[in-house]
Write a protein that holds these residues in place. Structure first.
Motif, mmCIF file in Angstrom:
data_model
loop_
_atom_site.group_PDB
_atom_site.id
_atom_site.type_symbol
_atom_site.label_atom_id
_atom_site.label_comp_id
_atom_site.label_asym_id
_atom_site.label_seq_id
_atom_site.Cartn_x
_atom_site.Cartn_y
_atom_site.Cartn_z
ATOM 1 N N LEU A 133 0.838 -1.201 0.000
ATOM 2 C CA LEU A 133 0.000 0.000 0.000
ATOM 3 C C LEU A 133 0.873 1.251 0.000
ATOM 4 C CD1 LEU A 133 -2.829 1.175 0.093
ATOM 5 C CD2 LEU A 133 -2.765 0.962 2.592
ATOM 6 N N GLU A 134 1.922 1.243 0.805
ATOM 7 C CA GLU A 134 2.837 2.387 0.848
ATOM 8 C C GLU A 134 3.494 2.606 -0.522
ATOM 9 O OE1 GLU A 134 6.995 3.450 3.049
ATOM 10 O OE2 GLU A 134 5.339 2.837 4.365
ATOM 11 N N PRO A 156 7.808 12.299 -1.430
ATOM 12 C CA PRO A 156 6.605 11.467 -1.559
ATOM 13 C C PRO A 156 6.528 10.310 -0.556
ATOM 14 C CG PRO A 156 7.400 12.032 -3.729
ATOM 15 C CD PRO A 156 8.442 12.512 -2.748
ATOM 16 N N ARG A 157 7.611 9.556 -0.389
ATOM 17 C CA ARG A 157 7.529 8.400 0.512
ATOM 18 C C ARG A 157 7.303 8.844 1.957
ATOM 19 N NH1 ARG A 157 7.733 3.178 0.106
ATOM 20 N NH2 ARG A 157 8.496 3.268 -2.045
ATOM 21 N N LEU A 163 0.924 9.947 6.229
ATOM 22 C CA LEU A 163 -0.522 9.830 6.059
ATOM 23 C C LEU A 163 -1.045 8.476 6.521
ATOM 24 C CD1 LEU A 163 -0.959 11.573 2.596
ATOM 25 C CD2 LEU A 163 -1.939 12.351 4.772
ATOM 26 N N LEU A 164 -0.310 7.412 6.217
ATOM 27 C CA LEU A 164 -0.737 6.083 6.658
ATOM 28 C C LEU A 164 -0.649 5.968 8.178
ATOM 29 C CD1 LEU A 164 0.862 3.866 3.866
ATOM 30 C CD2 LEU A 164 -1.577 4.294 4.237
ATOM 31 N N GLN A 191 -5.276 17.264 6.219
ATOM 32 C CA GLN A 191 -3.907 16.963 5.813
ATOM 33 C C GLN A 191 -3.780 16.866 4.297
ATOM 34 O OE1 GLN A 191 -1.264 17.056 7.660
ATOM 35 N NE2 GLN A 191 -2.405 17.421 9.545
ATOM 36 N N LEU A 192 -4.782 16.301 3.655
ATOM 37 C CA LEU A 192 -4.736 16.205 2.193
ATOM 38 C C LEU A 192 -4.817 17.588 1.552
ATOM 39 C CD1 LEU A 192 -6.997 13.072 1.513
ATOM 40 C CD2 LEU A 192 -4.488 13.209 1.478
ATOM 41 N N ASP A 193 -5.596 18.497 2.151
ATOM 42 C CA ASP A 193 -5.673 19.864 1.632
ATOM 43 C C ASP A 193 -4.324 20.565 1.731
ATOM 44 O OD1 ASP A 193 -8.341 19.633 0.976
ATOM 45 O OD2 ASP A 193 -9.076 20.582 2.818
ATOM 46 N N ARG A 194 -3.558 20.227 2.751
ATOM 47 C CA ARG A 194 -2.232 20.837 2.929
ATOM 48 C C ARG A 194 -1.217 20.256 1.961
ATOM 49 N NH1 ARG A 194 -0.619 20.759 9.120
ATOM 50 N NH2 ARG A 194 0.865 22.331 8.400
#
Length: 199
Positions: A133-134, A156-157, A163-164, A191-194
């Protein structure tokens, strides 16, 4: 004439019994005999389909992963092509428990995680899905960054791992009653908006 046995259905039934025990009593309560009692079959039937407890435990992990994938597909059905942010919202959204079945599955995941802390063999198998998934999300986030949807200075990682970890921590807070599913979803959306520069 002898009755035809649906072997796949019987394996699913045994795996479901395992996950019910794991979600209510933990993996320490799992044994071939307990699975047989929970599934309403003989011990010999369990031993026929699963040669040992390790094989049974691995089937539970596989089923938990399959359930998460089914939830993702249900959540995104009819949504058309998802934006990168939409993919993350959907994936993280199915990690959070939102109904009775997903709560039981989250409890089973927690039972596996706890057992894996002291069982190296189980830990090795148990990391397969989280690592996959990661990797999947890291590829997606890297592509979003290259497309200009994520700032170039983000790793990205690291962002995916954070997030996970957030989703898993929020799962515990939902299960404990600290916050609602809706409140946890708002935190993930924040968090996704940021992270994403566009929807």
């Amino acid at each position: 004439m002898p009755r035809q046995v649906d072997h796949d259905e019987r394996r699913r039934r045994l795996t479901d019994a395992l996950l019910r025990i794991a979600s209510t009593r933990g993996l320490q309560a799992v044994s071939m005999r307990e699975i047989a009692a929970e599934a309403g079959v003989s011990l010999r039937v369990v031993q026929y389909y699963f040669t040992n407890k390790q094989a049974l435990l691995e089937s539970g992990l596989t089923e938990l992963g399959a359930r998460m994938e089914r939830r993702f597909k249900q959540r995104t059905a009819g949504a058309g092509e998802l934006t990168p942010r939409g993919v993350f919202a959907a994936v993280l959204g199915v990690i959070l428990p939102f109904d009775e079945q997903s709560e039981r599955d989250s409890m089973a995941w927690t039972a596996y995680y706890t057992a894996a802390l002291t069982d190296p063999a189980l830990a090795a198998v148990g990391l397969t899905l989280p690592n996959a998934l990661e990797n999947f999300l890291t590829v997606r986030l890297t592509a979003a960054q290259q497309a200009g949807d994520v700032a170039p200075d983000r790793d990205p990682r690291t962002e995916v791992a954070a997030l996970l970890a957030l989703a898993n921590g929020l799962t515990s807070s939902v299960l404990s009653g600290q916050r609602s599913h809706e409140a946890a979803t708002e935190i993930i959306d924040y968090q996704l908006d940021r992270l994403f520069l566009s929807g």
